[in-house]
Design an enzyme around this catalytic site. Structure first.
Site, PDB file in Angstrom:
ATOM      1  N   ASN A  89      -6.839  11.396  14.338  1.00 56.82           N
ATOM      2  CA  ASN A  89      -5.422  11.550  14.711  1.00 56.82           C
ATOM      3  C   ASN A  89      -4.472  10.677  13.899  1.00 56.82           C
ATOM      4  O   ASN A  89      -3.302  11.023  13.723  1.00 56.82           O
ATOM      5  CB  ASN A  89      -5.281  11.226  16.204  1.00 56.82           C
ATOM      6  N   SER A 141      -0.550  19.931  11.166  1.00 57.57           N
ATOM      7  CA  SER A 141       0.846  20.039  11.615  1.00 57.57           C
ATOM      8  C   SER A 141       1.362  21.417  11.217  1.00 57.57           C
ATOM      9  O   SER A 141       0.874  21.999  10.232  1.00 57.57           O
ATOM     10  CB  SER A 141       1.693  18.964  10.915  1.00 57.57           C
ATOM     11  N   TYR A 154       3.584  14.742   3.019  1.00 58.17           N
ATOM     12  CA  TYR A 154       3.056  15.018   4.357  1.00 58.17           C
ATOM     13  C   TYR A 154       2.540  16.463   4.450  1.00 58.17           C
ATOM     14  O   TYR A 154       1.446  16.713   4.971  1.00 58.17           O
ATOM     15  CB  TYR A 154       4.165  14.768   5.375  1.00 58.17           C
ATOM     16  N   ALA A 156       1.507  18.393   2.043  1.00 54.64           N
ATOM     17  CA  ALA A 156       0.273  18.534   1.249  1.00 54.64           C
ATOM     18  C   ALA A 156      -0.912  17.942   2.005  1.00 54.64           C
ATOM     19  O   ALA A 156      -2.006  18.521   2.038  1.00 54.64           O
ATOM     20  CB  ALA A 156       0.444  17.840  -0.100  1.00 54.64           C
ATOM     21  N   LYS A 158      -1.280  17.593   5.264  1.00 57.23           N
ATOM     22  CA  LYS A 158      -1.627  18.361   6.461  1.00 57.23           C
ATOM     23  C   LYS A 158      -2.222  19.727   6.099  1.00 57.23           C
ATOM     24  O   LYS A 158      -3.002  20.286   6.860  1.00 57.23           O
ATOM     25  CB  LYS A 158      -0.403  18.502   7.383  1.00 57.23           C
TER      26      LYS A 158
HETATM   27  P1  NAD Z   1       2.634   7.887  15.876  1.00 59.78           P
HETATM   28  O1  NAD Z   1       3.321   7.309  14.696  1.00 59.78           O
HETATM   29  O2  NAD Z   1       3.304   7.786  17.207  1.00 59.78           O
HETATM   30  O3  NAD Z   1       1.165   7.255  16.022  1.00 59.78           O
HETATM   31  C1  NAD Z   1       0.296   7.191  14.929  1.00 59.78           C
HETATM   32  C2  NAD Z   1      -0.670   6.052  15.157  1.00 59.78           C
HETATM   33  O4  NAD Z   1      -1.522   5.985  14.000  1.00 59.78           O
HETATM   34  C3  NAD Z   1       0.029   4.687  15.291  1.00 59.78           C
HETATM   35  O5  NAD Z   1      -0.462   4.010  16.434  1.00 59.78           O
HETATM   36  C4  NAD Z   1      -0.342   3.961  14.004  1.00 59.78           C
HETATM   37  O6  NAD Z   1      -0.470   2.557  14.159  1.00 59.78           O
HETATM   38  C5  NAD Z   1      -1.686   4.613  13.658  1.00 59.78           C
HETATM   39  N1  NAD Z   1      -2.008   4.477  12.247  1.00 59.78           N
HETATM   40  C6  NAD Z   1      -1.176   4.663  11.190  1.00 59.78           C
HETATM   41  N2  NAD Z   1      -1.807   4.394  10.043  1.00 59.78           N
HETATM   42  C7  NAD Z   1      -3.075   4.016  10.374  1.00 59.78           C
HETATM   43  C8  NAD Z   1      -4.204   3.609   9.630  1.00 59.78           C
HETATM   44  N3  NAD Z   1      -4.153   3.495   8.286  1.00 59.78           N
HETATM   45  N4  NAD Z   1      -5.345   3.316  10.291  1.00 59.78           N
HETATM   46  C9  NAD Z   1      -5.392   3.394  11.647  1.00 59.78           C
HETATM   47  N5  NAD Z   1      -4.357   3.768  12.406  1.00 59.78           N
HETATM   48  C10 NAD Z   1      -3.195   4.081  11.775  1.00 59.78           C
HETATM   49  O7  NAD Z   1       2.297   9.414  15.511  1.00 59.78           O
HETATM   50  P2  NAD Z   1       2.123  10.708  16.451  1.00 59.78           P
HETATM   51  O8  NAD Z   1       3.413  11.407  16.514  1.00 59.78           O
HETATM   52  O9  NAD Z   1       1.439  10.344  17.710  1.00 59.78           O
HETATM   53  O10 NAD Z   1       1.179  11.584  15.523  1.00 59.78           O
HETATM   54  C11 NAD Z   1      -0.220  11.564  15.616  1.00 59.78           C
HETATM   55  C12 NAD Z   1      -0.783  12.579  14.636  1.00 59.78           C
HETATM   56  O11 NAD Z   1      -0.252  13.864  14.919  1.00 59.78           O
HETATM   57  C13 NAD Z   1      -0.428  12.276  13.172  1.00 59.78           C
HETATM   58  O12 NAD Z   1      -1.511  12.620  12.334  1.00 59.78           O
HETATM   59  C14 NAD Z   1       0.751  13.171  12.931  1.00 59.78           C
HETATM   60  O13 NAD Z   1       0.913  13.482  11.565  1.00 59.78           O
HETATM   61  C15 NAD Z   1       0.375  14.381  13.757  1.00 59.78           C
HETATM   62  N6  NAD Z   1       1.529  15.201  14.135  1.00 59.78           N
HETATM   63  C16 NAD Z   1       2.559  14.664  14.864  1.00 59.78           C
HETATM   64  C17 NAD Z   1       3.662  15.462  15.171  1.00 59.78           C
HETATM   65  C18 NAD Z   1       4.841  14.952  15.963  1.00 59.78           C
HETATM   66  O14 NAD Z   1       5.852  15.642  16.029  1.00 59.78           O
HETATM   67  N7  NAD Z   1       4.774  13.797  16.600  1.00 59.78           N
HETATM   68  C19 NAD Z   1       3.680  16.794  14.725  1.00 59.78           C
HETATM   69  C20 NAD Z   1       2.622  17.296  14.003  1.00 59.78           C
HETATM   70  C21 NAD Z   1       1.549  16.480  13.703  1.00 59.78           C
END
Ligand code: NAD
Length: 246
Positions: A89, A141, A154, A156, A158
């Site tokens: 995630n 995503s 991003y 690319a 995803k």
């Molecule tokens: P967020 O930023 O709230 O949480 C991401 C977490 O990942 C954070 O706790 C951060 O500390 C951790 N993290 C970042 N880099 C890291 C690393 N190198 N090693 C370990 N941990 C790390 O993000 P979110 O919105 O909860 O998104 C979670 C996932 O879902 C991501 O992959 C994001 O791309 C994807 N996503 C989110 C959305 C959205 O709208 N929120 C939409 C599509 C996809």
């Protein structure tokens, strides 16, 4: 309880969708391993999982660092003897238009969102194959499917995650390991904190349900995919976007 006694490793689980997934898995009976870079928030996430009656532990891991990922997986195997579910995630954004994007912005996103996912999947693949079972779930995503203004790196990464998912589902499926991806739309988490309110409102209007998603609504889909209810779901990319791309 759909995940009773499953050992689940969730990256980026200190906040947002990862935290919601850790809590959902805990409710469903899994033993949860919370992994994140944010050491300040890991303990709180572990405590919330334990409050739900689950076994839980946490570790600060940067998924871009292969030695840290390997050490975590070794520790989980030592403690539990197996790994049933990996939720890949952890992910970041560093947005800029093509002409403005720096190499640092490009590399940082590819490092976490692609290389990090590769590191974690490669680390659990051998143990899962040896067990003859396992589930790997990857965070893609809608941006990975349709692209998005300002998100060259991003999008690319995803889209690459979808390539991983389809490839690993072919490679690992015959060994009893299922691999799937979830492609959320826009979900209310800290990752959206840099987006201006006006743009967030435009995003809401694009969605037939007229609202952004909640982290729990993505966690519910991860829980289904991790469970035996999804025993014939493999190589799939499940869009969870309130219909925003219809
Ligand atoms: P967020 O930023 O709230 O949480 C991401 C977490 O990942 C954070 O706790 C951060 O500390 C951790 N993290 C970042 N880099 C890291 C690393 N190198 N090693 C370990 N941990 C790390 O993000 P979110 O919105 O909860 O998104 C979670 C996932 O879902 C991501 O992959 C994001 O791309 C994807 N996503 C989110 C959305 C959205 O709208 N929120 C939409 C599509 C996809």
């Amino acid at each position: 309880m759909r995940l009773k006694d499953k050992i689940a490793l969730i990256t980026g689980a200190a906040q947002g969708i990862g935290l919601a997934t850790a809590l959902k898995f805990a409710q469903e009976g899994a033993a949860v391993v919370v992994c994140d870079m944010r050491s300040d928030a890991i303990d709180a996430a572990v405590a919330r999982c334990r409050d739900l009656g689950a076994k839980a532990s946490g570790q600060r891991v940067d998924v871009t660092q292969r030695d840290q990922v390997d050490a975590l997986v070794a520790e989980v195997l030592q403690r539990h003897g197996r790994i049933d579910v990996l939720v890949n995630n952890a992910g970041i954004t560093k947005d800029a238009r093509l002409q403005k994007m720096t190499l640092q912005q490009f590399d940082a996103v590819i490092d976490v969102n692609l290389r990090g996912v590769f590191h974690c999947a490669q680390a659990v693949a051998d143990p899962m194959v040896a067990q003859g079972s396992g589930v790997i779930l990857n965070a893609s995503s809608v941006v990975g499917i349709y692209g998005n203004f300002g998100q060259t790196n991003y999008a690319a990464s995803k889209f690459g995650v979808i390539g991983f998912t389809k490839t690993w589902s072919r490679e690992l499926g015959p060994k009893g390991v299922r691999v799937n991806a979830v492609a959320p739309g826009f979900v209310e988490t800290p990752i959206l904190s840099t987006i201006p309110d006006k743009v967030l409102e435009q995003m809401r209007q694009q969605v037939p349900l007229r609202r952004l998603g909640r982290p729990e609504e993505i966690a519910n889909v991860y829980a289904f995919l991790a469970s035996d209810e999804a025993s014939y779901v493999n190589g799939a990319v499940i869009e969870v976007s309130g219909g925003m791309t219809v």
